[in-house]
Scaffold this motif. Structure first.
Motif, PDB file in Angstrom:
ATOM      1  N   LYS A   1       0.783  -1.248  -0.134  1.00  0.00           N
ATOM      2  CA  LYS A   1       0.096   0.020  -0.169  1.00  0.00           C
ATOM      3  C   LYS A   1       0.636   1.211   0.108  1.00  0.00           C
ATOM      4  CE  LYS A   1      -3.704   2.229   2.618  1.00  0.00           C
ATOM      5  NZ  LYS A   1      -4.674   2.132   3.931  1.00  0.00           N
ATOM      6  N   TYR A   2       2.201   1.397   0.768  1.00  0.00           N
ATOM      7  CA  TYR A   2       2.800   2.267   0.997  1.00  0.00           C
ATOM      8  C   TYR A   2       4.280   1.954   0.398  1.00  0.00           C
ATOM      9  CZ  TYR A   2      -0.558   4.849   3.647  1.00  0.00           C
ATOM     10  OH  TYR A   2      -1.349   5.609   4.221  1.00  0.00           O
ATOM     11  N   LEU A   3       4.712   2.967  -0.283  1.00  0.00           N
ATOM     12  CA  LEU A   3       6.330   2.818  -0.664  1.00  0.00           C
ATOM     13  C   LEU A   3       7.262   3.713  -0.104  1.00  0.00           C
ATOM     14  CD1 LEU A   3       5.388   2.752  -4.639  1.00  0.00           C
ATOM     15  CD2 LEU A   3       5.435   1.093  -3.069  1.00  0.00           C
ATOM     16  N   ILE A   4       8.421   3.488   0.339  1.00  0.00           N
ATOM     17  CA  ILE A   4       9.490   4.498   0.680  1.00  0.00           C
ATOM     18  C   ILE A   4      10.708   4.130   0.008  1.00  0.00           C
ATOM     19  CG2 ILE A   4      10.248   2.906   2.699  1.00  0.00           C
ATOM     20  CD1 ILE A   4      10.900   5.273   4.270  1.00  0.00           C
ATOM     21  N   PHE A   5      11.484   5.074  -0.471  1.00  0.00           N
ATOM     22  CA  PHE A   5      12.611   4.912  -1.233  1.00  0.00           C
ATOM     23  C   PHE A   5      13.758   5.424  -0.571  1.00  0.00           C
ATOM     24  CE2 PHE A   5       8.744   6.010  -3.721  1.00  0.00           C
ATOM     25  CZ  PHE A   5       8.779   5.142  -4.798  1.00  0.00           C
ATOM     26  N   MET A   6      14.895   4.575  -0.798  1.00  0.00           N
ATOM     27  CA  MET A   6      16.164   4.761  -0.217  1.00  0.00           C
ATOM     28  C   MET A   6      17.252   4.517  -1.056  1.00  0.00           C
ATOM     29  SD  MET A   6      16.441   3.450   3.744  1.00  0.00           S
ATOM     30  CE  MET A   6      15.033   4.046   4.892  1.00  0.00           C
ATOM     31  N   ASN A   7      18.153   5.548  -1.063  1.00  0.00           N
ATOM     32  CA  ASN A   7      19.394   5.189  -1.933  1.00  0.00           C
ATOM     33  C   ASN A   7      20.403   4.428  -1.296  1.00  0.00           C
ATOM     34  OD1 ASN A   7      18.202   6.875  -3.755  1.00  0.00           O
ATOM     35  ND2 ASN A   7      18.989   8.723  -2.691  1.00  0.00           N
ATOM     36  N   SER A   8      21.289   3.840  -1.851  1.00  0.00           N
ATOM     37  CA  SER A   8      22.508   3.210  -1.469  1.00  0.00           C
ATOM     38  C   SER A   8      23.250   3.907  -0.485  1.00  0.00           C
ATOM     39  CB  SER A   8      23.390   2.752  -2.699  1.00  0.00           C
ATOM     40  OG  SER A   8      24.453   1.965  -2.115  1.00  0.00           O
ATOM     41  N   GLY A   9      23.545   3.268   0.783  1.00  0.00           N
ATOM     42  CA  GLY A   9      23.980   4.117   1.864  1.00  0.00           C
ATOM     43  C   GLY A   9      22.956   4.735   2.860  1.00  0.00           C
ATOM     44  N   ASP A  10      21.742   4.980   2.590  1.00  0.00           N
ATOM     45  CA  ASP A  10      20.889   5.551   3.246  1.00  0.00           C
ATOM     46  C   ASP A  10      20.424   4.127   4.149  1.00  0.00           C
ATOM     47  OD1 ASP A  10      20.930   7.609   1.863  1.00  0.00           O
ATOM     48  OD2 ASP A  10      19.359   7.236   0.764  1.00  0.00           O
ATOM     49  N   ARG A  11      19.671   4.435   5.408  1.00  0.00           N
ATOM     50  CA  ARG A  11      19.226   3.198   6.262  1.00  0.00           C
ATOM     51  C   ARG A  11      18.164   3.939   7.191  1.00  0.00           C
ATOM     52  NH1 ARG A  11      23.977   5.648   6.666  1.00  0.00           N
ATOM     53  NH2 ARG A  11      25.059   5.936   9.033  1.00  0.00           N
ATOM     54  N   PHE A  12      17.410   3.174   7.835  1.00  0.00           N
ATOM     55  CA  PHE A  12      16.528   3.335   8.855  1.00  0.00           C
ATOM     56  C   PHE A  12      17.311   3.941  10.212  1.00  0.00           C
ATOM     57  CE2 PHE A  12      13.591   0.658   6.388  1.00  0.00           C
ATOM     58  CZ  PHE A  12      12.543   1.719   6.179  1.00  0.00           C
ATOM     59  N   SER A  13      16.529   4.554  10.954  1.00  0.00           N
ATOM     60  CA  SER A  13      17.349   5.320  12.095  1.00  0.00           C
ATOM     61  C   SER A  13      17.851   4.151  13.178  1.00  0.00           C
ATOM     62  CB  SER A  13      16.479   6.410  12.722  1.00  0.00           C
ATOM     63  OG  SER A  13      15.377   5.921  12.912  1.00  0.00           O
ATOM     64  N   ASN A  14      16.801   2.930  13.219  1.00  0.00           N
ATOM     65  CA  ASN A  14      17.340   2.166  14.101  1.00  0.00           C
ATOM     66  C   ASN A  14      16.356   1.035  13.809  1.00  0.00           C
ATOM     67  OD1 ASN A  14      14.681   2.389  15.878  1.00  0.00           O
ATOM     68  ND2 ASN A  14      15.550   4.358  16.341  1.00  0.00           N
ATOM     69  N   PHE A  15      16.685  -0.211  14.206  1.00  0.00           N
ATOM     70  CA  PHE A  15      15.917  -1.426  13.918  1.00  0.00           C
ATOM     71  C   PHE A  15      14.443  -1.369  14.572  1.00  0.00           C
ATOM     72  CE2 PHE A  15      20.375  -3.465  14.151  1.00  0.00           C
ATOM     73  CZ  PHE A  15      20.820  -2.987  12.797  1.00  0.00           C
ATOM     74  N   GLU A  16      14.232  -0.462  15.261  1.00  0.00           N
ATOM     75  CA  GLU A  16      12.791  -0.665  15.860  1.00  0.00           C
ATOM     76  C   GLU A  16      11.898   0.581  15.433  1.00  0.00           C
ATOM     77  OE1 GLU A  16      11.986  -2.880  18.014  1.00  0.00           O
ATOM     78  OE2 GLU A  16      14.126  -3.796  17.967  1.00  0.00           O
ATOM     79  N   ILE A  17      12.335   1.287  14.560  1.00  0.00           N
ATOM     80  CA  ILE A  17      11.570   2.360  13.933  1.00  0.00           C
ATOM     81  C   ILE A  17      10.149   2.222  13.393  1.00  0.00           C
ATOM     82  CG2 ILE A  17      12.755   2.798  11.710  1.00  0.00           C
ATOM     83  CD1 ILE A  17      11.418   5.655  13.945  1.00  0.00           C
ATOM     84  N   LEU A  18      10.498   1.078  12.407  1.00  0.00           N
ATOM     85  CA  LEU A  18       8.894   0.680  11.822  1.00  0.00           C
ATOM     86  C   LEU A  18       8.140   0.126  12.680  1.00  0.00           C
ATOM     87  CD1 LEU A  18      10.451  -0.885   8.389  1.00  0.00           C
ATOM     88  CD2 LEU A  18       9.413   1.542   8.659  1.00  0.00           C
ATOM     89  N   SER A  19       8.488  -0.609  13.745  1.00  0.00           N
ATOM     90  CA  SER A  19       7.399  -1.146  14.617  1.00  0.00           C
ATOM     91  C   SER A  19       6.911   0.341  15.500  1.00  0.00           C
ATOM     92  CB  SER A  19       8.271  -2.101  15.664  1.00  0.00           C
ATOM     93  OG  SER A  19       8.563  -3.250  14.869  1.00  0.00           O
ATOM     94  N   LYS A  20       7.788   1.104  15.651  1.00  0.00           N
ATOM     95  CA  LYS A  20       7.550   2.191  16.562  1.00  0.00           C
ATOM     96  C   LYS A  20       6.343   2.997  15.793  1.00  0.00           C
ATOM     97  CE  LYS A  20       9.248   6.104  19.639  1.00  0.00           C
ATOM     98  NZ  LYS A  20      10.330   6.405  19.910  1.00  0.00           N
ATOM     99  N   ILE A  21       6.349   3.195  14.444  1.00  0.00           N
ATOM    100  CA  ILE A  21       5.436   4.156  13.780  1.00  0.00           C
ATOM    101  C   ILE A  21       4.280   3.541  13.136  1.00  0.00           C
ATOM    102  CG2 ILE A  21       7.474   5.730  13.299  1.00  0.00           C
ATOM    103  CD1 ILE A  21       7.764   4.866  10.478  1.00  0.00           C
ATOM    104  N   ALA A  22       4.550   2.293  12.843  1.00  0.00           N
ATOM    105  CA  ALA A  22       3.379   1.569  12.220  1.00  0.00           C
ATOM    106  C   ALA A  22       2.034   1.774  12.650  1.00  0.00           C
ATOM    107  CB  ALA A  22       3.729  -0.113  12.088  1.00  0.00           C
ATOM    108  N   PRO A  23       1.999   1.744  14.038  1.00  0.00           N
ATOM    109  CA  PRO A  23       0.568   1.930  14.621  1.00  0.00           C
ATOM    110  C   PRO A  23      -0.141   3.086  14.362  1.00  0.00           C
ATOM    111  CG  PRO A  23       1.983   1.052  16.453  1.00  0.00           C
ATOM    112  CD  PRO A  23       2.936   1.516  15.103  1.00  0.00           C
ATOM    113  N   ALA A  24       0.823   4.245  13.746  1.00  0.00           N
ATOM    114  CA  ALA A  24       0.238   5.537  13.377  1.00  0.00           C
ATOM    115  C   ALA A  24      -0.168   5.474  12.376  1.00  0.00           C
ATOM    116  CB  ALA A  24       1.229   6.695  13.776  1.00  0.00           C
ATOM    117  N   PHE A  25       0.057   4.746  11.299  1.00  0.00           N
ATOM    118  CA  PHE A  25      -0.505   4.562   9.896  1.00  0.00           C
ATOM    119  C   PHE A  25      -1.997   4.389   9.705  1.00  0.00           C
ATOM    120  CE2 PHE A  25       3.659   4.562   8.841  1.00  0.00           C
ATOM    121  CZ  PHE A  25       4.094   4.436   7.583  1.00  0.00           C
ATOM    122  N   GLY A  26      -2.506   5.369   8.939  1.00  0.00           N
ATOM    123  CA  GLY A  26      -3.980   5.289   8.816  1.00  0.00           C
ATOM    124  C   GLY A  26      -4.438   5.037   7.493  1.00  0.00           C
ATOM    125  N   ASP A  27      -4.886   5.893   6.672  1.00  0.00           N
ATOM    126  CA  ASP A  27      -5.054   5.965   5.181  1.00  0.00           C
ATOM    127  C   ASP A  27      -4.641   7.349   4.633  1.00  0.00           C
ATOM    128  OD1 ASP A  27      -6.083   4.229   3.199  1.00  0.00           O
ATOM    129  OD2 ASP A  27      -7.865   5.504   2.920  1.00  0.00           O
TER     130      ASP A  27
END
Length: 255
Positions: free
Chosen positions: A67-93
């Motif tokens: 449903k959602y797309l996020i784009f990263m270039n080579s060398g880019d990365r998520f801020s930590n290993f828990e960030i998606l778990s932390k923000i996923a509950p905030a997703f709506g429509d």
């Protein structure tokens, strides 16, 4: 850090309900071999010549099924290993969900890149949102078109301008640092080309009068504390009427 750091920041997320796609332009630096070594943890990958970064991003959009797309270039990365778990509950429509980012210079120190809690024409003219910290509905690309492959480095910005100027898209800001990106890439270092591509878009789509007015839009919004007061609404309608010759075009915000 390179591509392997990007891969590890994705596959080591505690949140697992996502699809991982890697599009490589046929690199001859061992990238293909690296992708082969991680192939069991990547849903889809390909290494073949392409026509530039936006051609590669469009290939990824076509392959994506989420449903959602996020784009990263080579060398880019998520801020930590828990960030998606932390923000996923905030997703709506919402059409676009975004947050803050860190950026790195050559000294490898992290610096804060804070994004306004509401995106406006004015904020996009001053500073774009960071695509490494933004989740776009795939439907946006199906409705309004893919990234313009005629640009080298500014098509993510022109696409966002189209979304927020031309279309009544909804947005949601999450006050978290979602990603880390390297400010040594082509879009950060080749500012002349970036400016040239952005200026061409504005000249073709937005009059100078509107551009000048939009630069002050955030000041009005801040003064009214984000509330659609009469003067603020009139100001917005004036901008949109100058662009489209019609009034009462009000952008939808989601808090």
């Amino acid at each position: 850090p390179g591509l392997e750091a990007t891969i590890n920041s994705v596959i080591n997320q505690s949140y697992k309900n996502f699809e991982f796609i890697v599009i490589d332009g046929g690199s001859q630096d061992g990238t293909k071999e690296l992708l082969e070594s991680y192939s069991s943890q990547i849903d889809y990958w390909i290494s073949e010549p392409d026509k530039g970064i936006y051609n590669a991003m469009n290939k990824g959009i076509e392959k994506a099924t989420g449903k959602y797309l996020i784009f990263m270039n080579s060398g880019d990365r998520f801020s930590n290993f828990e960030i998606l778990s932390k923000i996923a509950p905030a997703f709506g429509d919402e059409d676009i969900i975004y947050g803050n980012a860190y950026y790195e210079l050559e000294d490898r120190k992290k610096y804060e890149y804070r994004i306004p809690s509401r995106i406006t024409i004015g904020s996009l003219l001053k500073e774009p949102i960071c695509h490494q910290s933004a989740f776009f509905k795939k439907d946006l690309f199906l409705k309004y078109g893919m990234y313009d492959e005629g640009n080298k480095i500014a098509s993510d910005w022109t696409f966002m301008m189209d979304l927020f100027v031309r279309h009544n898209i909804s947005q949601k800001y999450i006050n978290e640092f979602i990603s880390i990106f390297e400010k040594t890439g082509i879009s950060s270092t080749n500012t002349d080309l970036s400016f040239s591509e952005q200026k061409r878009y504005l000249d073709e789509n937005v009059s100078q009068q509107v551009q000048n007015m939009a630069k002050h839009f955030d000041e009005y919004a801040q003064f009214y504390n984000g509330k659609p007061g009469t003067m603020l609404r009139n100001f917005k309608n004036k901008i949109y009427s100058l662009i489209y010759g019609k009034r009462n075009y009000d952008r939808k915000y989601v808090d």
